[in-house]
Write a protein that holds these residues in place. Structure first.
Motif, mmCIF file in Angstrom:
data_model
loop_
_atom_site.group_PDB
_atom_site.id
_atom_site.type_symbol
_atom_site.label_atom_id
_atom_site.label_comp_id
_atom_site.label_asym_id
_atom_site.label_seq_id
_atom_site.Cartn_x
_atom_site.Cartn_y
_atom_site.Cartn_z
ATOM 1 N N ASN A 223 -10.103 -16.531 -17.182
ATOM 2 C CA ASN A 223 -10.332 -17.962 -16.239
ATOM 3 C C ASN A 223 -12.145 -18.391 -16.161
ATOM 4 O O ASN A 223 -12.853 -17.450 -15.720
ATOM 5 N N SER A 224 -12.428 -19.377 -16.769
ATOM 6 C CA SER A 224 -13.831 -19.609 -16.621
ATOM 7 C C SER A 224 -14.254 -20.663 -15.774
ATOM 8 O O SER A 224 -15.498 -21.077 -15.715
ATOM 9 N N ASP B 12 -11.793 -13.277 -13.691
ATOM 10 C CA ASP B 12 -12.566 -14.672 -13.489
ATOM 11 C C ASP B 12 -13.991 -14.174 -13.785
ATOM 12 O O ASP B 12 -14.554 -13.216 -13.679
ATOM 13 N N GLY C 94 -5.670 -11.087 -13.144
ATOM 14 C CA GLY C 94 -6.607 -12.120 -13.205
ATOM 15 C C GLY C 94 -7.999 -11.653 -13.830
ATOM 16 O O GLY C 94 -8.380 -10.770 -12.809
ATOM 17 N N THR D 120 -9.957 -20.977 -10.115
ATOM 18 C CA THR D 120 -9.472 -19.506 -9.274
ATOM 19 C C THR D 120 -8.494 -19.620 -8.293
ATOM 20 O O THR D 120 -7.646 -18.706 -8.205
#
Ligand SMILES: [Zn+2]
Length: 254
Positions: free
Chosen positions: A115-116, A143, A141, A121
Motif C-alpha cells: 500500500n502506498s 505500507d 501488509g 492503511t
C-alpha cells in the motif's frame, strides 16, 4: 518466478506450487498532491516500487506474482481538492474481499497488500484479520510509509522530520522528481510543516492547508529521491524475503 500476474495463462496458475507462491496486490489512490504534483502521485510511487521489487533476489524456487494494481483508495480527506477520487471504505473493502476470496478459491495461501496511501492503511490492516478468517488464507501488509524510518541514518536525508512529512512533501516530491520529473512543477512547490496530534482522526487536508501540501515540498530534489528509492526498495525487499522465508510451506489458515 517473479512475474506480473496478468501475464500468466490459467494452466500456469493451475501448476503453481501453492506453498511457494505469494501474490502481491498493490493498492494506491488517485488524489490531490498539492499544486506541483499530479493526482496519480501515490500510484506512480507505487509503480516505482513494484518495478524495483521485481528486480530483487528472493528465496529460490518461490513465486512472487504482482497482481494488477488498485489505483483508487479511500481519500476522503482530500475531497476539498478537485481531481480527487475517494472510494467509500466499504467499496475498498469489498474489492479486496473479492480478490482475496478468488485467490483462496484457487488454493493460494499468501496475499501481500502493498500500500502506498496513508488513507488506506487503517482499513486494509484493520480488516486483514477478517479476510484471513473468512477465506482461510494469509493476508500480509507492507505500507510504504513504514519504510521511511531509518532514513535519518543517511546524511543527505537526516534533516527530514518524518512525522511532519504527511503528504506531498519532501519525500514524495523527491521520489517523483527522481523517476517522473516531467510530471513535477517545482515552481508551484510549497511548504507547510506541522505534526498531526495523535488524537486527530477524521481530519480533512483543508483543515490545515489551502494548497494541499503537508510537508516541505520545496526542499525536494531528484538526488534525495534516488537515495530514498534505494533505501526503501532494499528495506521492502528485506521484508518480503523475511516474509517469504518464514511462510514458505506454511498451510492455509482454515
Ligand atoms: Zn496518499
Amino acid at each position: 518466478m517473479i512475474a506480473d500476474y496478468e501475464t500468466l495463462s490459467w494452466p500456469k496458475f493451475r501448476d503453481l506450487d501453492r506453498d511457494r507462491t505469494f501474490l502481491i496486490l498493490p493498492v494506491s489512490s488517485t488524489e490531490q498532491n498539492g499544486p506541483h504534483l499530479p493526482v496519480g502521485t501515490d500510484d506512480y510511487i507505487l509503480q516505482m516500487f513494484v518495478s524495483g521489487l521485481k528486480d530483487q533476489e528472493y528465496e529460490p524456487d518461490t513465486n512472487l506474482l504482482f497482481m494488477p494494481r488498485l489505483s483508487y483508495g479511500r481519500s476522503m480527506e482530500h475531497m476539498d481538492f478537485p481531481g480527487t477520487v475517494s472510494l467509500r471504505p466499504e467499496t475498498l473493502i469489498a474489492q479486496i474481499d473479492d480478490i482475496v476470496g478468488c485467490a483462496a478459491e484457487h488454493g493460494f495461501r499468501h496475499v501481500i497488500l502493498l500500500n502506498s496511501h496513508g488513507g488506506n492503511t487503517g482499513i486494509l490492516f484493520g480488516v486483514a484479520q477478517a479476510w484471513q478468517k473468512k477465506h482461510g488464507i494469509h493476508v500480509y501488509g507492507i505500507d510504504l510509509s513504514t519504510l521511511w524510518p531509518g532514513i535519518e541514518a543517511i546524511p543527505e536525508l537526516s534533516h527530514i522530520p518524518v512525522p511532519r512529512e504527511i503528504h506531498a512533501g519532501e519525500i514524495e516530491t523527491s521520489l517523483m522528481l527522481y523517476r517522473y520529473p516531467e510530471l513535477v512543477d517545482m515552481t508551484k512547490a510549497c511548504t507547510a510543516m506541522f505534526e498531526l496530534p495523535g488524537w486527530q482522526t477524521g481530519w480533512s487536508t483543508s483543515d490545515f492547508t489551502s494548497d494541499g501540501v503537508m510537508g516541505d515540498a520545496k526542499a525536494a530534489t531528484p538526488e534525495k529521491g534516488k537515495l530514498l528509492y534505494d533505501f526503501m526498495t532494499e528495506k521492502a525487499a528485506a521484508v518480503l524475503r523475511e516474509l517469504m522465508a518464514s511462510n514458505t510451506g506454511r498451510p492455509a489458515r482454515a
